[in-house]
Design a protein around this motif. Structure first.
Motif, mmCIF file in Angstrom:
data_model
loop_
_atom_site.group_PDB
_atom_site.id
_atom_site.type_symbol
_atom_site.label_atom_id
_atom_site.label_comp_id
_atom_site.label_asym_id
_atom_site.label_seq_id
_atom_site.Cartn_x
_atom_site.Cartn_y
_atom_site.Cartn_z
ATOM 1 N N UNK B 1 -46.481 142.018 54.330
ATOM 2 C CA UNK B 1 -47.327 142.281 53.159
ATOM 3 C C UNK B 1 -47.613 141.005 52.380
ATOM 4 N N UNK B 4 -50.250 139.025 53.859
ATOM 5 C CA UNK B 4 -51.577 139.593 53.587
ATOM 6 C C UNK B 4 -52.117 139.065 52.271
ATOM 7 N N UNK B 7 -53.179 135.523 52.427
ATOM 8 C CA UNK B 7 -54.479 135.401 53.076
ATOM 9 C C UNK B 7 -55.592 135.778 52.107
ATOM 10 N N UNK B 8 -55.369 136.816 51.317
ATOM 11 C CA UNK B 8 -56.384 137.244 50.351
ATOM 12 C C UNK B 8 -56.630 136.139 49.332
ATOM 13 N N UNK B 11 -58.699 133.489 50.750
ATOM 14 C CA UNK B 11 -60.093 133.910 50.866
ATOM 15 C C UNK B 11 -60.817 133.735 49.532
ATOM 16 N N UNK B 68 -91.253 127.455 32.936
ATOM 17 C CA UNK B 68 -90.296 128.563 32.897
ATOM 18 C C UNK B 68 -88.934 128.124 33.421
ATOM 19 N N UNK B 72 -85.274 128.237 31.579
ATOM 20 C CA UNK B 72 -84.167 129.026 32.122
ATOM 21 C C UNK B 72 -82.934 128.178 32.407
#
Lengths: 269, 254
Positions: B1, B4, B7-8, B11, B68, B72
């Protein structure tokens, strides 16, 4: 009735995949919110009441519908042939058909302008009374160019995913090639074809670059909704531009939802 | 876990790093330039780089669209539109720090090579069946001028019936007239100087329009106003104006 998928605990992989999904959703929602926040009710009302916006909406709807019709009429048979038969040079044909998908729209517009301009096809076409440049017909042509290639690509995948054995079985039972196409292959591929048609229509509706060069940016003549957005940005009327964009998005989302409902009812998933 | 989540985290870090890779402002000047002015400005940017080592990144487009964009982004150092009307609008909003008037941005009537006999003068534009291309009056400098010319020509209504297309930049219009897809178009005098022989030029009476001048403005948003002003001064110098003249833009009277 289909078996219901097993209810399972979320795995680590699910959690991992949820992060990118959330990021994409946040980005889309953020873009929509940023557009909506720029808009006052007064500007939205002005845009709705202006004949220019209504003209643009109507022009966008009918030209994209015409482009879709042309795209399906050309793309569907072509896709069927490509999926069911193999012939020498197919790799070349496939690559050629992919080119419009990677072509920047402005380049497609430039090529179409040269091809249908005075120096090439424009003169003979004009002799026949057909003038494609700078007219709503040019808008349809620019959109159909994109729609047809999308339809071929998606249609081919849809037909290729169906089992040719079923058609062969129907043939042995005495069905004609037409009969097999209409009552076996077409219904089997229906969902994929519908998805292809939706994508083709969406690309036609949003088409801008090719339209700009081929049909011009003439107000109240070749002014589709994307063109209205562009012209209003060029004029500094950011509010009206955003209003036009949101009208385009609202109409497109409504139609997509309806089509998704249709596809769901038919496919049963 | 734990693997995991690691890795997240990686990312997310990767996504954030991509987002942070935006172009670095401050190492170079950023200029918004009207599309019609591209050839001389490109040449001048290169000359300036060789002279001083300062790079100027230019964004080309219709002047209205650029206006424009400036509003902006709130970024950039210089604005070089096809008409002082656009710097004027920006001035009202306090967006201009300094401005130099550079060159005359005069209109001519460009006639497609095959139509030179049929269109001898401006009034021939009123003939039925003539295909005329004009700029969108809000999107580009010479579109405004073209509308003024039609109003004062005394044949505005008849000529407007012959307008087959409106374009967003002067280059788009030139493209149409060079290939003969329109019979005539009101474009910049400089286009004729840059591509001699690609179309025939007919003069437009000078009292039919207010002459437009192309300026260079240093933006209030500029984080390096001194460097921007130095480049603007280079454009306005005799050396700079000579380059503009080479591309068909005569210097504004001082």
């Amino acid at each position: 009735m289909r078996p219901r998928p097993l209810r399972r605990r979320l795995t680590g992989l699910d959690c991992l995949a949820a992060v990118p999904l959330a990021l994409i959703l946040l980005l889309v929602a953020g873009v929509l919110a940023a557009l909506a926040l720029r808009l006052s009710w007064a500007e939205l009302l002005t845009a709705f009441r202006s004949p220019e916006t209504r003209f643009a909406l109507w022009l966008s709807l009918w030209t994209s519908a015409a482009a879709l019709a042309a795209g399906v009429a050309l793309g569907l048979p072509a896709a069927y042939l490509l999926a069911r038969r193999s012939f020498p040079g197919q790799a070349v044909v496939d690559t050629l058909l992919d080119i419009p998908m990677v072509m920047p729209p402005l380049v497609a517009g430039l090529g179409l302008l040269f091809l249908f301009g005075r120096r090439m096809l424009g003169e003979p076409l004009a002799a026949m009374g057909i003038d494609l440049l700078f007219s709503p017909a040019g808008v349809v042509l620019a959109q159909a160019f994109v729609a047809a290639t999308v339809m071929v690509r998606m249609g081919k995948a849809a037909f290729a995913a169906t089992d040719p054995g079923l058609g062969d079985a129907a043939r042995t039972l005495g069905a004609t090639p037409w009969g097999v196409f209409w009552s076996v292959d077409l219904p089997l591929a229906a969902r994929g074809l519908l998805a292809g048609a939706v994508l083709a229509w969406a690309r036609a509706l949003g088409e801008f670059g090719a339209t700009l060069l081929l049909a011009g940016a003439t107000r109240l003549r070749t002014e589709t909704l994307p063109m209205a957005v562009f012209l209003n940005i060029a004029t500094g009327e950011t509010g009206v531009a955003v209003a036009c964009a949101l009208i385009l998005l609202a109409v497109a989302s409504a139609l997509l939802l309806v089509l998704r409902g249709l596809g769901g009812a038919r496919g049963g998933a | 876990m734990r693997a995991t989540w690691r890795a997240a985290g990686l990312m997310i870090a990767a996504v954030l790093m991509t987002a942070a890779g935006a172009p670095a402002w401050g190492q170079e000047l950023y200029a918004y330039v009207g599309a019609g002015l591209r050839p001389p400005v490109d040449a001048l940017i290169e000359a300036y780089r060789q002279k001083t080592g300062v790079t100027v990144k230019a964004e080309y487009g219709g002047s209205g669209q650029l206006l424009t964009r400036i509003g902006e982004t709130g970024k950039g150092d210089l604005f070089i539109p096809g008409s002082t009307a656009y710097t004027g609008t920006l001035k009202e909003k306090g967006g201009v720090r300094e401005e130099w008037i550079l060159v005359l941005h005069g209109p001519v009537l460009a006639v497609a090579n095959g139509k030179a006999d049929a269109i001898q003068s401006f009034s021939d534009l009123a003939k039925p069946g003539v295909k005329l291309g004009l700029g969108d009056p809000a999107a580009m400098a010479l579109g405004r001028t073209a509308d003024e010319i039609l109003d004062r020509s005394g044949q505005g209504d008849a000529i407007r019936k012959n307008v087959t297309v409106r374009a967003a930049t002067v280059k788009q219009l030139a493209l149409y007239v060079i290939d003969g897809n329109v019979d005539a178009a009101i474009i910049g005098a400089a286009e004729a100087a840059q591509a001699p022989g690609t179309f025939v030029v007919r003069a437009i009476p000078t009292d039919w329009y207010q002459a437009e001048y192309a300026p260079v403005a240093v933006l209030s948003a500029s984080t390096q106003p001194d460097a921007a002003a130095a480049f603007a001064a280079f454009l306005a110098s005799d050396e700079g104006l000579a380059v503009f003249a080479r591309y068909g833009f005569p210097p504004a009277k001082r």
